[in-house]
Design an enzyme around this catalytic site. Structure first.
Site, PDB file in Angstrom:
ATOM      1  N   HIS A   1       0.972  -1.262   0.040  1.00 22.75           N
ATOM      2  CA  HIS A   1       0.045  -0.066   0.052  1.00 22.75           C
ATOM      3  C   HIS A   1       0.884   1.037  -0.117  1.00 22.75           C
ATOM      4  CE1 HIS A   1      -2.337  -3.023   1.701  1.00 22.75           C
ATOM      5  NE2 HIS A   1      -3.567  -2.797   1.186  1.00 22.75           N
TER       6      HIS A   1
ATOM      7  N   HIS B   1      -4.087   3.228  -3.267  1.00 20.79           N
ATOM      8  CA  HIS B   1      -4.270   2.986  -1.986  1.00 20.79           C
ATOM      9  C   HIS B   1      -3.643   1.419  -1.710  1.00 20.79           C
ATOM     10  CE1 HIS B   1      -6.095   1.431   1.742  1.00 20.79           C
ATOM     11  NE2 HIS B   1      -6.200   0.325   1.246  1.00 20.79           N
TER      12      HIS B   1
ATOM     13  N   GLU C   1     -17.797  -3.500  24.171  1.00 21.57           N
ATOM     14  CA  GLU C   1     -17.053  -5.069  24.422  1.00 21.57           C
ATOM     15  C   GLU C   1     -15.801  -4.949  23.582  1.00 21.57           C
ATOM     16  OE1 GLU C   1     -20.281  -4.886  23.371  1.00 21.57           O
ATOM     17  OE2 GLU C   1     -21.394  -5.589  25.139  1.00 21.57           O
TER      18      GLU C   1
ATOM     19  N   HIS D   1     -28.329 -15.166  24.170  1.00 23.78           N
ATOM     20  CA  HIS D   1     -27.311 -14.945  25.335  1.00 23.78           C
ATOM     21  C   HIS D   1     -26.692 -16.272  25.614  1.00 23.78           C
ATOM     22  CE1 HIS D   1     -29.073 -10.950  25.362  1.00 23.78           C
ATOM     23  NE2 HIS D   1     -28.529 -10.463  26.417  1.00 23.78           N
TER      24      HIS D   1
END
Lengths: 661, 661
Positions: free
Chosen positions: A30, A261, A406, A468
């Site tokens: 890059h 890029h 988190e 969960h």
């Protein structure tokens, strides 16, 4: 004191040339970011960054994190030019080749001066937040003479768009981490094209809303860069400096487009860039004057370092700070005493509660431990009497209210661990390890001692239901290389696992803990968990079965063994709190636990309230795997265990079938 | 037309009473949110939400997503009170018990009217963004008469803090999804305490910076709520309505504290709340007048639905729209023809490129397919000639530039699939499945046809190095229940896997694809991938070895077989593009591929450039697992394969050792 602009420009162009040449030689990489940010980075590294290339482990150095890790040639160039021992010019020539420390993305374990492994976007910035937290904490504990440095980040639009970035900047703004400065490579280009293809966000307003200071500069104007960096350094808030740059600056036909890029410029464009930059030197050649200017700049931090060493000699007479930065643990006598006591007891507690009991001891003994939770403090049981809140007003606190973030938490923990002086632990529900999984992976890749406290580790959590309830999470964490996944069966194993987690400074840990109470399963053989798996109970009758279990299923395995033995069928019970540690044992130990005999002679059975794929490693062909190969359901935990067949009454007949089958 | 305030208040209090009673009966759950948002929800559901409880599958209904899924009693109350067939009052009494559709968190597959499974924070809102995208797309394709509805979200501070939320609102703002309205339960409370423990963010400024409209209201003042909802509905931008509420409103001693967030109120406080609310009815009793007011409100959408049906009869004469909403696929003749052609060819292409070739066919055939990528369009090869960009100016486009927002993309895809009428596919690097893993899980749990295109699927990607090289990702995705993980070996298998992915409407798919070119391995037996694994080549000599491989290692297995056969050792080669489908085959088929004979007779070998844990299911004791149980490295891909032992020259001696050992 700054060099005259044209000499500085030559220095920046050396970064550009090395970057485009290395990418071209590798035919991979890059070039856009290093060429675009060369001017900003040159000012930062020659005039602002506090470092000493001769002593990359100087505890009070500024931390520099290349969050846009794909632009790795930027930092390789800077390290080489300022005089770090590595990378050598040859290693830069070998960019992205096997064995070169100049990997595709910067890796902290390959090169000094690479403070973090970056590339997964947003995480570099989020780790930098953790570094800045560690800095403020250690500053609060040890004072300005020992700890007083900045954390600098180079980030791109990719970093800024990622969700983790928003968690990280929210945390940094809340904690008023004024010594954190982010240099945003504001080039309006992403891989797919213009930023406006996918985003209309007012980035500056966004950072302001998170409590940041925001400024901007022309990223190709040295004076403007200095002014912005001065302003950033002066402001008490964390700073975002929008550096307006042209991606691939210097490549005349491709600059400013997404084409520079992630692809080599091509020989023709490299030549054209040489012309544009007035860089008449051969590939990888840095002219003497430019190199000597760079090396001179690299010596800029020597006196500061020397003064710091004098202060350290004066203020750290016991060596406590040095030991702490080296990650040393104190003597564990208090812990060993507590473990002995717990062994002799008979406590039925949830292992998350057991973890809290252990943490009370450990955090009192080990000042380096800094805990926290992603808004589940009372559920993860992570807060102790020794750990007051870490806040903008109280940086000497040792407990971080990370909020509902988190991924940001896990990355910040990694950053603290990378900074040194802090042993971070942090809690969330095991299911939400999914939310921070790549940061757990980066902890493992980076070889840092982050300790993830993951509670509510199975259907045993009950009513919250399948969203969960982890089914696949324990096993899926086991798949991550260099991560120790612990699932202790009771208070004793929980204590042992915590000690083991602390004692592996180059391996992070995930400690999986129950919501529900568990009976104590062992009262002797202290630190038996250290081998990862051990024979908890030997068969009385002739051994026909080996039961293996982890965590909340170990007592169930004991119940199954009771029933089998009552029928005259001998059954060993093996507790396996850490598969990874068991894998590291020698063949003799493994064969003692799991003798290599045909399944007709000894049936192997695994019991774990999660997916079974993976357990065949130990149960072999024709073994029996008791698990949960589906999502759970919402109901009280004990009913779910019954419903999904995790009872001795359900399991023993299956074993009998196998034995008779 | 609105009811007088006191009758409306009674209706809202019915929601409060049902919620606190159900949580109390279950002795588990979250009363705070439903009680806090009861007033807002009552206004929304009685005066704004377009729905018909008698026809929950009405295609043009408004979508309502309870992103703060822990407050599930809110939606269960609303569904029951407005007259949906379920939940019944008994099912509400059985809240959080085994078998009740009133699970701890709302699950779309248990109840009509639950549009999404929520609880993992932030994802409800992010799925709602996908629903709003699907709505605008279908509106652009089919026009106002058929598709013209809103998407409403109730979200809490937890949702708003999560990183995914920031990705989602960035996307929604960019796409100007004005028919998306988020009602923020702005109660200043998180689980750990006040929001100010962990956040200082100016939420309104943050949403404004993302291009949203922001307003606020007193969430307990019906007039103010109406005014804010009117404003939100009128504004062309997506709207955030900050509803200032008191968490647990009505529980006099606990309201406004984190104590009411996730715990039952307790009998005493339930009684006190009854008194405060003037609710003199027994638990679960809804007085006649209140119920009849609710039921009356539930009929409000009947005429709109009836008018819509008339319009549908007029505008969807071919049934195309109905079929599309039902998820039906068109005839696949064109695809079958292409597959036949590819079978007869001999193309060496990367499977990501193969996927693009297949997608060219499929997107031309199937207008419901809407693709995209998280800023890796050219790498994931997800864009085709049929799919122009989906933008705020061009909602009929079928290609989404998601930006660097993997988690937001995956959740938006789930939302589109849940909405219906769209079959979403989206790309990122396989390694970044870690970033969106919980959304992939939620696709599986929700049983939707999201198709995740995951390229750069091993060390074969080369120079980008270990941060970008999946080692554990393929196996870890296989652990997720109800997810089909495909890893095709060539163009032919890639085509087959795509077709299979489309043909499992209740199972999402992860298609793992190479960066590097792969030779074609099969030229007959069309759709052999349908059984998950198949014998690609049978042994010529006496069969001593069965080689199993996936993806880029299949041709390597063939090379190994060549060498073994040359030495007179018969070797089958099994290609296993989808372990999950193979698991679903009958025992006879499995035993044909993998005969149950001792390893001394036939050695089983797995070859996959990833972690080996899990492969023992098929290789059994004493099998041989060729894999990568560590992180990769940065170098050209073919060198890495060699370095890490993925060559016939390295593998065959290991096989010979085993055979002779």
């Amino acid at each position: 004191m700054s060099l005259e602009a044209d000499r500085l420009q030559q220095m920046a162009n050396a970064v550009r040339a090395l970057s485009m040449d290395a990418v071209q030689a590798a035919n991979s990489g890059h070039p856009g970011m290093p060429m675009g940010m060369a001017d900003v980075a040159t000012v930062l590294w020659t005039e602002y960054l506090k470092h000493d290339p001769a002593a990359p482990d100087w505890a009070d150095r500024d931390r520099f994190v290349l969050s846009a890790g794909h632009g790795s040639m930027l930092i390789y160039s800077l390290l080489h030019l300022t005089g770090y021992a590595r990378p050598t010019l040859q290693e830069i020539r070998d960019f992205r080749q096997l064995g070169s420390p100049c990997a595709g993305h910067p890796e902290n374990f390959l090169l000094d001066g690479v403070e973090a492994t970056t590339g997964p976007l947003g995480q570099g910035l989020a780790m930098a937040v953790g570094m800045a937290m560690a800095e403020r904490h250690l500053n609060a504990v040890y004072g300005d003479p020992l700890v007083d440095h900045r954390t600098w980040v180079v980030a791109g639009d990719g970093c800024l768009m990622e969700g983790i970035n928003h968690e990280a900047i929210g945390l940094a703004g809340h904690l008023k981490l004024g010594r954190l400065n982010v240099l945003w490579d504001d080039n309006n280009i992403t891989i797919d094209g213009g930023v406006d293809l996918s985003s209309s966000e007012d980035v500056k307003a966004r950072y302001l809303s998170a409590g940041w200071h925001v400024t901007e500069c022309d990223g190709h104007d040295f004076g403007a860069i200095r002014k912005a960096l001065d302003e950033a350094a002066a402001d008490p808030r964390p700073s975002l400096v929008a550096c307006k740059t042209v991606i691939g600056k210097g490549a005349p036909n491709k600059q400013g487009t997404s084409g520079v890029h992630g692809s080599p410029l091509g020989d023709a464009e490299v030549s054209a860039a040489r012309e544009t930059l007035g860089w008449e030197h051969a590939p990888f050649e840095v002219p003497e004057q430019v190199l000597s200017d760079w090396r001179e700049a690299g010596t800029r931090g020597q006196s500061a370092h020397s003064e710091w060493k004098d202060r350290a000699a004066q203020h750290d007479t016991t060596g406590e700070f040095a030991d702490r930065m080296a990650g040393k643990l104190p003597a564990m006598d208090d812990f060993d005493g507590a473990l002995a006591e717990w062994l002799s007891g008979e406590q039925k507690v949830a292992t998350r509660k057991a973890s809290e009991m252990v943490l009370e001891k450990l955090t009192a003994m080990i000042p380096a431990m800094v805990g926290g939770s992603a808004d589940l403090t009372g559920s993860n049981n992570t807060k102790t009497a020794s750990t007051s809140a870490f806040t903008a007003q109280n940086y000497d606190g040792r407990y971080v209210y990370y909020g509902i973030r988190e991924f940001g938490m896990a990355a910040a923990m990694n950053g603290m661990a990378l900074h040194g002086g802090v042993i971070p632990y942090g809690g969330t529900f095991l299911i939400f390890s999914d939310y921070c999984r790549n940061a757990i992976r980066l902890a493992a890749l980076q070889k840092v001692r982050s300790i993830f406290v993951l509670t509510h580790d199975s259907i045993g959590l009950g009513e919250d239901g399948p969203t969960h309830q982890p089914a696949e999470q324990v096993m899926s964490l086991r798949l991550i290389p260099n991560l120790n996944v612990y699932r202790p069966a009771d208070l004793v194993e929980t204590a042992e696992c915590w000690k083991l987690a602390l004692e592996t400074p180059e391996t992070p840990s995930a400690i999986c803990l129950t919501r529900q109470g568990l009976p104590q399963v062992r009262s002797d053989n202290a630190m038996a968990s250290g081998k990862g798996a051990y024979r908890l109970r030997a068969a009385s009758a002739e051994r026909k079965v080996i039961l293996m279990a982890t965590g909340s299923e170990v007592h169930l395995a004991l119940e199954c063994a009771d029933k089998l033995e009552a029928d005259g069928i001998g059954a060993d019970v093996i507790s396996m709190p850490c598969m990874e540690l068991f894998e590291q044992q020698d063949e003799a130990y493994k064969a003692d636990l799991l003798p290599n005999v045909p399944p007709e002679q000894i049936l192997r059975v695994s019991i774990e309230a999660g997916v079974t794929l993976g357990w065949e490693r130990y149960t072999m062909a024709n073994g029996l795997n008791i698990g949960l190969d589906r999502f759970g359901a919402s109901a009280p935990g004990d009913e779910l265990f019954k419903h999904f067949g995790f009872t001795a009454d359900a399991i023993v007949p299956k074993i009998m079938n196998k034995l008779n089958g």
